[in-house]
Design a protein around this motif. Structure first.
Motif, PDB file in Angstrom:
ATOM      1  N   SER A 254       0.809  -1.222   0.000  1.00 46.44           N
ATOM      2  CA  SER A 254       0.000   0.000   0.000  1.00 46.44           C
ATOM      3  C   SER A 254       0.840   1.268   0.000  1.00 46.44           C
ATOM      4  N   ILE A 255       2.159   1.154   0.225  1.00 49.03           N
ATOM      5  CA  ILE A 255       2.987   2.360   0.309  1.00 49.03           C
ATOM      6  C   ILE A 255       4.058   2.405  -0.775  1.00 49.03           C
ATOM      7  N   THR A 256       3.860   1.628  -1.837  1.00 53.68           N
ATOM      8  CA  THR A 256       4.771   1.663  -2.970  1.00 53.68           C
ATOM      9  C   THR A 256       4.057   1.121  -4.201  1.00 53.68           C
ATOM     10  N   THR A 257       4.583   1.451  -5.361  1.00 50.71           N
ATOM     11  CA  THR A 257       4.043   0.884  -6.605  1.00 50.71           C
ATOM     12  C   THR A 257       4.968  -0.199  -7.161  1.00 50.71           C
ATOM     13  N   SER A 258       6.044  -0.487  -6.438  1.00 46.87           N
ATOM     14  CA  SER A 258       7.046  -1.442  -6.916  1.00 46.87           C
ATOM     15  C   SER A 258       7.489  -2.306  -5.742  1.00 46.87           C
ATOM     16  N   ILE A 259       7.015  -3.567  -5.706  1.00 47.68           N
ATOM     17  CA  ILE A 259       7.316  -4.428  -4.562  1.00 47.68           C
ATOM     18  C   ILE A 259       7.432  -5.881  -5.012  1.00 47.68           C
ATOM     19  N   ALA A 260       8.257  -6.632  -4.320  1.00 46.50           N
ATOM     20  CA  ALA A 260       8.417  -8.073  -4.546  1.00 46.50           C
ATOM     21  C   ALA A 260       9.025  -8.664  -3.292  1.00 46.50           C
ATOM     22  N   THR A 261       8.965  -9.984  -3.186  1.00 44.16           N
ATOM     23  CA  THR A 261       9.564 -10.676  -2.038  1.00 44.16           C
ATOM     24  C   THR A 261      10.635 -11.635  -2.537  1.00 44.16           C
ATOM     25  N   TYR A 262      11.786 -11.598  -1.859  1.00 49.71           N
ATOM     26  CA  TYR A 262      12.900 -12.476  -2.221  1.00 49.71           C
ATOM     27  C   TYR A 262      13.786 -12.677  -1.006  1.00 49.71           C
TER      28      TYR A 262
END
Length: 345
Positions: free
Chosen positions: A299-307
Motif C-alpha cells: 500500500s505504500i509503494t508501486t514497486s514491490i516483490a519478495t525475495y
C-alpha cells in the motif's frame, strides 16, 4: 567496494550469529537493541528505533524490509561447516542478514537505501502497520522472506481470522436432551477446508473450546477459523459462509489482511530477476500460500516483490538452517537489484 566472496561470507556469518544469539519472539524485539547498535557502528549505518521496536538502518526511499521476530522456542545457534542452524536462521534472520550487508555495500557505493527489521510479523505485523501509519511512501520495496534463494514471490494469499462464540443451556450429562458441542461440531466440519490448491480458500479451525465441567453439558462453544484466500476471492463471501453456518452465534472478525498480487513487469521483480541471471542463476516467479508483510507494504509503494535466501519449507520448524553460500548469493542479488533500482530512481 569489492564484492569478494569469502569476505562477504565471513561478514554474513558474523552478522547472522549476532542476530541468532538474541531470542526475539514477537513482542520481545527490544532485546536486540544493543545488537543493532553494534551493527550500526560497525557498518556506518544510522540506526532508528521505533515505538514497536522495529529497527531501521540507513536512510533512503528504497526499502529492504525483513522482520526480526521469530516464532516461540529458542534454538541456540550452531555451525556445521558453512551451514548455520538456529531459530530464525531461515525465517527471517537469514534474509535480514543479506539485506543488512547489501544496504551497507550499496550505501558505500553512494546509493541511499534503508533496511528495516520490522517487528511482530509472526503475530499481527505491528511493525509494518506502524510504518504505514506514518504516511511514508517508498519508490521500491523488496521484502525479505525465504524464497529458496532463486525464487521471487509475486503473490501472497489473504488472511481472514474469525472467532465464533455460541451459547446454550447447560444440563446434567446423565439426563441431557441436547448438547451444544454436538450441535455445532458438525457445522465446523461442514465449513472447514484444508489447504489443497492455491486457488481454493482454506478454512482451518485452529482453536476449539467447549464446556468446563465433567458432568454438565457445555453452555458455550467457541471455534476460531484461520482462513487463507487468493487474489480475486471476496472476503465478504467467506464471512457470509461462516455466518450462515452459525446463525445463532456471535461471529467476530479478529484479523484481516488483503491478498496481494504484482505484475512480473514491476520494477522490483524485474531487477531481482536480472540480478539472479547476472549470477548465472535461473529465477522462478512463485505464489505463496500464506501471508507476509508484503500484503501490507504494497500500500505504500508501486514497486514491490519478495525475495530471500533459505528453504521456505524449513520455516517454523526446529530444523531451521541456512548456508553461508545462500547468504552470499542473496546479498549479491540485493546489491545488483539495488544498483538497477537506484539508477532508475
Amino acid at each position: 567496494m569489492q564484492l569478494e566472496k569469502e569476505l562477504l561470507k565471513q561478514k554474513g556469518r558474523e552478522v547472522l550469529e549476532k542476530l541468532l544469539n538474541v531470542y526475539t519472539p514477537s513482542g520481545e524485539e527490544a532485546r536486540a537493541l544493543s545488537t543493532f547498535e553494534k551493527i550500526s557502528r560497525d557498518l556506518n549505518l544510522e540506526l532508528k528505533v521505533t515505538g514497536t521496536n522495529s529497527f531501521f538502518l540507513g536512510e533512503g526511499d528504497i526499502l529492504l524490509a525483513s522482520h526480526l521476530d521469530t516464532i516461540q522456542g529458542f534454538i541456540s545457534p550452531s555451525f556445521r561447516g558453512e551451514e548455520v542452524l538456529g531459530r530464525g536462521a531461515v525465517d527471517a534472520k537469514g534474509p535480514l542478514t543479506s539485506m543488512i550487508l547489501a544496504t551497507w555495500i550499496i550505501n558505500e557505493m553512494g546509493c541511499k537505501v534503508q533496511v528495516g527489521a520490522l517487528s511482530d510479523e509472526e503475530n499481527k505485523s505491528a511493525g509494518a502497520r506502524e510504518l504505514i501509519s506514518t504516511g511514508r511512501k517508498y519508490s521500491h520495496i523488496i521484502v525479505g522472506e525465504p524464497t529458496n534463494t532463486t525464487h521471487i514471490a509475486v503473490e501472497y494469499r489473504g488472511l481472514l481470522r474469525i472467532g465464533v462464540k455460541c451459547r446454550g443451556e447447560q444440563e446434567h450429562s446423565s439426563s441431557s436432551t441436547r448438547n451444544l458441542f454436538l450441535q455445532y461440531a458438525p457445522k465446523v466440519i461442514e465449513v472447514s477446508r484444508l489447504p489443497s490448491d492455491y486457488g481454493t480458500p482454506s478454512i482451518v479451525p485452529t482453536i476449539v473450546r467447549s464446556g468446563d465441567s465433567l458432568n454438565v453439558t457445555p453452555g458455550d462453544f467457541y471455534v476460531h477459523f484461520d482462513i487463507r484466500y487468493p487474489y480475486g476471492i471476496s472476503e465478504r463471501e467467506l464471512l457470509s459462509k461462516i455466518s450462515e453456518a452459525f446463525p445463532e452465534c456471535g461471529v467476530d472478525v479478529t484479523e484481516t489482511m488483503a491478498p496481494v498480487k504484482v505484475s512480473p513487469s514491476t520494477y522490483s521483480v524485474k531487477s531481482l530477476m536480472r540480478a539472479l541471471i547476472r549470477q548465472g542463476l535461473k529465477p522462478t516467479l512463485v505464489r505463496k500460500g500464506g501471508t507476509s508483510d508484503m500484503n501490507l507494504l504494497s500500500s505504500i509503494t508501486t514497486s514491490i516483490a519478495t525475495y530471500g535466501p533459505g528453504e521456505s519449507k524449513l520455516e517454523h520448524t526446529d530444523f531451521e538452517r541456512i548456508t553461508l553460500d545462500e547468504i552470499y548469493i542473496a546479498t549479491l542479488t540485493y546489491v545488483y537489484a539495488l544498483e538497477e533500482l537506484c539508477s532508475k530512481h
